[in-house]
Design a protein around this motif. Structure first.
Motif, PDB file in Angstrom:
ATOM      1  N   THR A 273      12.154  -5.090  -9.849  1.00 48.40           N
ATOM      2  CA  THR A 273      11.253  -5.240  -8.709  1.00 48.40           C
ATOM      3  C   THR A 273      10.004  -4.393  -8.899  1.00 48.40           C
ATOM      4  OG1 THR A 273      13.158  -5.607  -7.263  1.00 48.40           O
ATOM      5  CG2 THR A 273      11.074  -5.057  -6.198  1.00 48.40           C
ATOM      6  N   GLU A 274      10.190  -3.203  -9.435  1.00 49.39           N
ATOM      7  CA  GLU A 274       9.056  -2.317  -9.691  1.00 49.39           C
ATOM      8  C   GLU A 274       8.118  -2.929 -10.723  1.00 49.39           C
ATOM      9  OE1 GLU A 274       8.847   2.501  -9.438  1.00 49.39           O
ATOM     10  OE2 GLU A 274      10.319   1.612 -10.800  1.00 49.39           O
ATOM     11  N   LYS A 275       8.672  -3.538 -11.761  1.00 52.22           N
ATOM     12  CA  LYS A 275       7.852  -4.170 -12.791  1.00 52.22           C
ATOM     13  C   LYS A 275       7.085  -5.373 -12.207  1.00 52.22           C
ATOM     14  CE  LYS A 275       8.978  -1.680 -16.454  1.00 52.22           C
ATOM     15  NZ  LYS A 275       9.833  -0.697 -15.784  1.00 52.22           N
ATOM     16  N   ALA A 276       7.737  -6.135 -11.347  1.00 52.87           N
ATOM     17  CA  ALA A 276       7.067  -7.280 -10.720  1.00 52.87           C
ATOM     18  C   ALA A 276       5.895  -6.815  -9.860  1.00 52.87           C
ATOM     19  CB  ALA A 276       8.068  -8.080  -9.873  1.00 52.87           C
ATOM     20  N   LEU A 277       6.074  -5.718  -9.149  1.00 51.85           N
ATOM     21  CA  LEU A 277       4.998  -5.187  -8.317  1.00 51.85           C
ATOM     22  C   LEU A 277       3.853  -4.659  -9.166  1.00 51.85           C
ATOM     23  CD1 LEU A 277       3.861  -4.478  -5.592  1.00 51.85           C
ATOM     24  CD2 LEU A 277       5.344  -2.488  -5.495  1.00 51.85           C
ATOM     25  N   LEU A 278       4.177  -3.987 -10.270  1.00 61.08           N
ATOM     26  CA  LEU A 278       3.139  -3.484 -11.166  1.00 61.08           C
ATOM     27  C   LEU A 278       2.333  -4.618 -11.790  1.00 61.08           C
ATOM     28  CD1 LEU A 278       5.179  -0.636 -12.908  1.00 61.08           C
ATOM     29  CD2 LEU A 278       3.216  -0.328 -11.385  1.00 61.08           C
ATOM     30  N   THR A 279       2.978  -5.759 -12.023  1.00 63.45           N
ATOM     31  CA  THR A 279       2.273  -6.923 -12.562  1.00 63.45           C
ATOM     32  C   THR A 279       1.211  -7.404 -11.581  1.00 63.45           C
ATOM     33  OG1 THR A 279       4.211  -7.609 -13.831  1.00 63.45           O
ATOM     34  CG2 THR A 279       2.536  -9.281 -13.421  1.00 63.45           C
ATOM     35  N   LEU A 280       1.560  -7.467 -10.301  1.00 62.91           N
ATOM     36  CA  LEU A 280       0.592  -7.879  -9.275  1.00 62.91           C
ATOM     37  C   LEU A 280      -0.550  -6.876  -9.148  1.00 62.91           C
ATOM     38  CD1 LEU A 280       2.879  -9.241  -6.396  1.00 62.91           C
ATOM     39  CD2 LEU A 280       1.602 -10.530  -8.109  1.00 62.91           C
ATOM     40  N   LEU A 281      -0.266  -5.625  -9.462  1.00 64.96           N
ATOM     41  CA  LEU A 281      -1.301  -4.590  -9.397  1.00 64.96           C
ATOM     42  C   LEU A 281      -2.171  -4.565 -10.655  1.00 64.96           C
ATOM     43  CD1 LEU A 281       0.784  -1.640  -7.882  1.00 64.96           C
ATOM     44  CD2 LEU A 281      -0.796  -3.164  -6.686  1.00 64.96           C
ATOM     45  N   GLY A 282      -1.810  -5.380 -11.653  1.00 62.06           N
ATOM     46  CA  GLY A 282      -2.583  -5.415 -12.890  1.00 62.06           C
ATOM     47  C   GLY A 282      -2.373  -4.204 -13.766  1.00 62.06           C
ATOM     48  N   GLU A 283      -1.188  -3.583 -13.681  1.00 65.41           N
ATOM     49  CA  GLU A 283      -0.890  -2.394 -14.466  1.00 65.41           C
ATOM     50  C   GLU A 283       0.255  -2.667 -15.438  1.00 65.41           C
ATOM     51  OE1 GLU A 283      -0.139   0.779 -11.768  1.00 65.41           O
ATOM     52  OE2 GLU A 283      -2.239   0.946 -11.124  1.00 65.41           O
ATOM     53  N   TYR A 284       0.254  -1.918 -16.551  1.00 64.16           N
ATOM     54  CA  TYR A 284       1.252  -2.132 -17.591  1.00 64.16           C
ATOM     55  C   TYR A 284       2.599  -1.517 -17.269  1.00 64.16           C
ATOM     56  CZ  TYR A 284      -2.355  -3.984 -20.670  1.00 64.16           C
ATOM     57  OH  TYR A 284      -3.330  -4.753 -21.216  1.00 64.16           O
ATOM     58  N   GLY A 285       2.618  -0.407 -16.630  1.00 64.11           N
ATOM     59  CA  GLY A 285       3.888   0.254 -16.372  1.00 64.11           C
ATOM     60  C   GLY A 285       3.703   1.455 -15.479  1.00 64.11           C
ATOM     61  N   GLY A 286       4.749   2.225 -15.335  1.00 70.08           N
ATOM     62  CA  GLY A 286       4.693   3.400 -14.487  1.00 70.08           C
ATOM     63  C   GLY A 286       5.651   3.273 -13.320  1.00 70.08           C
ATOM     64  N   LYS A 287       5.488   4.154 -12.350  1.00 67.82           N
ATOM     65  CA  LYS A 287       6.328   4.170 -11.167  1.00 67.82           C
ATOM     66  C   LYS A 287       5.488   3.849  -9.938  1.00 67.82           C
ATOM     67  CE  LYS A 287      10.312   5.235 -12.978  1.00 67.82           C
ATOM     68  NZ  LYS A 287      11.468   4.326 -12.866  1.00 67.82           N
ATOM     69  N   VAL A 288       6.106   3.178  -8.989  1.00 63.01           N
ATOM     70  CA  VAL A 288       5.428   2.824  -7.746  1.00 63.01           C
ATOM     71  C   VAL A 288       5.747   3.887  -6.705  1.00 63.01           C
ATOM     72  CG1 VAL A 288       5.235   1.134  -5.888  1.00 63.01           C
ATOM     73  CG2 VAL A 288       5.501   0.362  -8.254  1.00 63.01           C
ATOM     74  N   ASP A 289       4.717   4.542  -6.221  1.00 61.35           N
ATOM     75  CA  ASP A 289       4.901   5.547  -5.172  1.00 61.35           C
ATOM     76  C   ASP A 289       5.167   4.838  -3.845  1.00 61.35           C
ATOM     77  OD1 ASP A 289       5.001   7.975  -3.891  1.00 61.35           O
ATOM     78  OD2 ASP A 289       2.820   8.077  -3.570  1.00 61.35           O
ATOM     79  N   ARG A 290       6.285   5.181  -3.202  1.00 55.22           N
ATOM     80  CA  ARG A 290       6.674   4.473  -1.986  1.00 55.22           C
ATOM     81  C   ARG A 290       7.322   5.403  -0.979  1.00 55.22           C
ATOM     82  NH1 ARG A 290       9.510   2.840  -6.480  1.00 55.22           N
ATOM     83  NH2 ARG A 290      11.756   3.183  -6.533  1.00 55.22           N
ATOM     84  N   SER A 291       7.362   4.941   0.251  1.00 51.45           N
ATOM     85  CA  SER A 291       7.974   5.719   1.330  1.00 51.45           C
ATOM     86  C   SER A 291       9.494   5.625   1.238  1.00 51.45           C
ATOM     87  CB  SER A 291       7.491   5.218   2.682  1.00 51.45           C
ATOM     88  OG  SER A 291       6.088   5.321   2.794  1.00 51.45           O
ATOM     89  N   SER A 292      10.158   6.510   1.964  1.00 53.33           N
ATOM     90  CA  SER A 292      11.618   6.525   1.944  1.00 53.33           C
ATOM     91  C   SER A 292      12.228   5.658   3.043  1.00 53.33           C
ATOM     92  CB  SER A 292      12.131   7.967   2.089  1.00 53.33           C
ATOM     93  OG  SER A 292      11.661   8.532   3.301  1.00 53.33           O
ATOM     94  N   ASP A 293      11.381   5.161   3.978  1.00 53.14           N
ATOM     95  CA  ASP A 293      11.910   4.352   5.067  1.00 53.14           C
ATOM     96  C   ASP A 293      10.861   3.327   5.484  1.00 53.14           C
ATOM     97  OD1 ASP A 293      13.651   3.380   6.919  1.00 53.14           O
ATOM     98  OD2 ASP A 293      13.942   5.269   7.989  1.00 53.14           O
ATOM     99  N   PHE A 294      11.307   2.337   6.267  1.00 49.09           N
ATOM    100  CA  PHE A 294      10.410   1.308   6.773  1.00 49.09           C
ATOM    101  C   PHE A 294       9.593   1.887   7.925  1.00 49.09           C
ATOM    102  CE2 PHE A 294      14.114  -0.925   5.089  1.00 49.09           C
ATOM    103  CZ  PHE A 294      13.517  -1.808   4.200  1.00 49.09           C
ATOM    104  N   LEU A 295       8.266   1.718   7.853  1.00 52.17           N
ATOM    105  CA  LEU A 295       7.391   2.197   8.916  1.00 52.17           C
ATOM    106  C   LEU A 295       6.864   0.986   9.684  1.00 52.17           C
ATOM    107  CD1 LEU A 295       5.401   4.909   6.903  1.00 52.17           C
ATOM    108  CD2 LEU A 295       7.452   5.203   8.298  1.00 52.17           C
ATOM    109  N   ALA A 296       7.288   0.828  10.907  1.00 54.30           N
ATOM    110  CA  ALA A 296       6.920  -0.352  11.700  1.00 54.30           C
ATOM    111  C   ALA A 296       5.636  -0.089  12.464  1.00 54.30           C
ATOM    112  CB  ALA A 296       8.046  -0.709  12.671  1.00 54.30           C
ATOM    113  N   GLY A 297       4.703  -1.032  12.382  1.00 51.17           N
ATOM    114  CA  GLY A 297       3.468  -0.900  13.151  1.00 51.17           C
ATOM    115  C   GLY A 297       3.024  -2.183  13.800  1.00 51.17           C
TER     116      GLY A 297
END
Length: 494
Positions: A273-297
């Motif tokens: 899933t992380e690799k799929a997200l990085l593909t949409l971001l146009g990046e080769y690799g790395g880690k996706v910085d994300r929150s620890s919980d769902f933030l509803a707004g």
């Protein structure tokens, strides 16, 4: 003598007037025979609100969305902005917008006259037994010409330097409707870009929320493994003193290994899933910085009174379909204009001579004015076909526009109810987890007191694990529902 000249002049005026009347009559007859263009541009009237049970209708204008206030997750907001700057598909769409803009510029220039600078030079040797050869030979013997006007009979040059202009008078709106069609398609391409942006941001948000869900499920597995290891230690100790059987120990071991396997598979899902997200971001690799919980707004949007007409027609898919409908209508009008005569005006001015020595003399200056009227006669079959196709395309565009409006209304109506329903589902599921947590603790106490067997402990822990995983899954579905609501409300990043 003057009377005779006046008679001739009057005769010329009468002839000119008759010719103008005849030409006007032909134009009017041609205009009457041209078919009409369908003006079906309005979709069926929308309901006044999204809930049939509500009588009142909101007339308030919908406030455009902002991702930072809709999702309320700064880390997700940073990813969305990065995608807008680096996603290849989005950048490709931007280039297509520039292409559409260039088509619009060309369509606008079609209404203006065309001006060409011309420099022509040729040399011709005419045969002695041709009209030109005999004429040039005879002209050179004439007493009425000067020395400069004598023609070189061996090679006769023909020199021209000047400008030529041509212009099609847009009497029937053929060119202006082409410009309008290009303009509406440019607007449609802009809405198409908004639609792509909304889908891109929605896909990124879906993957981002999926990562959060997988992280939470991984934490659940880790906590459950600790509980399972503790229970295994208790059963193993009781087996050593004869209070538990080998069967109980093996059951706990099997349960622990099953959880380890599921946890390992979960880590693989996180990586993919992380690799799929990085593909949409146009990046080769790395880690996706994300929150620890769902933030509803999104609740602020749900609490807002939404005007049906205001929100539906601001959606990019509906706007794109509407602009395409206007473009196809302009195409049909332009195709209809082909039934009428075409008026072309033109001319040239410059230096024209058959001698290099006299090329820039005042006597070499020449000009001409041209005017033409072309009316279709034998090619009407092709014109009718083109108009028929354009009209049918307009009907298709109208049906697509009506379908976009209907889909948008029903989709948004369903999502508004769906988001309300998930609030109750999450509340009941959270209560279930609380009860199962108590059940696990009670089963352990009862087992130690001899009032429960090991199967009840295993079953209680398994139920608690499944309930916690289900709760995260429902949270993910609720987050996905927020993303769908974001798309249904028209999307946008600002």
């Amino acid at each position: 003598m003057k009377e005779i000249l006046n008679q001739y002049k009057n005769t010329d005026v009468i002839r000119t007037t008759k010719s103008a009347v005849i030409i006007t009559g032909i134009l009017l007859l041609t205009a009457c025979s041209a078919p009409k263009v369908s003006n079906k541009l309005d979709a069926a009237k929308l309901p006044e609100n999204f809930d049939a049970q509500r009588k009142e209708a909101s007339t308030e204008t919908f406030i455009p969305l902002k991702t930072e206030t809709f999702f309320k997750d700064p880390k997700l907001e940073a990813l969305l902005k990065k995608a807008i700057a680096k996603n290849p598909d989005y950048l490709i769409m931007q280039e297509r917008i520039l292409i559409a803009n260039s088509h619009l510029k060309v369509a606008k220039l079609a209404l203006l006259p065309s001006l060409d600078l011309v420099a022509d030079a040729s040399g011709t040797h005419f045969g002695k037994y041709t009209m030109e050869g005999v004429g040039n030979y005879d002209t050179n013997f004439s007493q009425n010409i000067t020395e400069k006007q004598r023609i070189n009979e061996d090679v006769t040059p023909n020199l021209f330097l000047g400008a030529k202009v041509s212009w099609e008078a847009d009497i029937w709106g053929k060119l202006s409707n082409r410009k309008k069609a290009a303009q509406q398609r440019f607007f449609a391409s802009q809405q198409g870009m908004r639609l792509l942006q909304t889908r891109l941001l929605g896909d990124i948000a879906d993957l981002y929320f999926k990562l959060i869900a997988l992280d939470k499920q991984a934490a659940i597995y880790d906590n459950n493994l600790k509980t399972q290891e503790k229970a295994l230690d208790i059963v193993s100790a009781q087996r050593s003193v004869g209070k538990a059987t080998e069967l109980a120990v093996q059951q706990f071991n099997a349960q622990n290994n099953n959880i380890h396997a599921e946890a390992s598979e979960l880590k693989l899902s996180i990586d993919q899933t992380e690799k799929a997200l990085l593909t949409l971001l146009g990046e080769y690799g790395g880690k996706v910085d994300r929150s620890s919980d769902f933030l509803a707004g999104h609740l602020e949007v749900l609490n807002q009174k939404i005007s049906v007409d205001s929100i539906i027609h601001k959606r990019p898919d509906v706007s794109e379909a509407y602009f395409e409908l206007l473009a196809s209508n302009a195409d049909a009008k332009s195709a209809r204009a082909a039934f009428f005569p075409t008026v072309n005006l033109g001319g040239y001015a410059g230096f024209n001579s058959f001698s290099f020595n006299t090329f820039f003399d005042a006597g070499s200056f020449a000009w001409q004015l041209l005017g033409g009227l072309t009316a279709p006669v034998f090619n009407k079959g092709q014109i009718k076909q083109e108009f028929y196709v354009s009209n049918r395309r307009q009907e298709i565009s109208f049906l697509q526009y009506q379908n976009a409006v209907t889909t948008a209304f029903n989709e948004l109506s369903a999502l508004l109810h769906r988001n309300e329903a998930y609030e109750d589902v999450l509340k009941y599921k959270l209560n279930e987890i609380d009860h199962l947590e108590i059940a696990v603790n009670v089963s352990n106490d009862l087992y130690l007191s001899g009032y429960a067997n090991y199967l009840e402990i295993i079953n209680a822990q398994k139920n608690k694990l499944q309930a916690e995983l289900d709760f995260v899954d429902i949270q993910l579905r609720n987050a996905n529902s927020q993303v769908l609501l974001y798309k249904a409300l028209g999307g946008g990043i600002n």
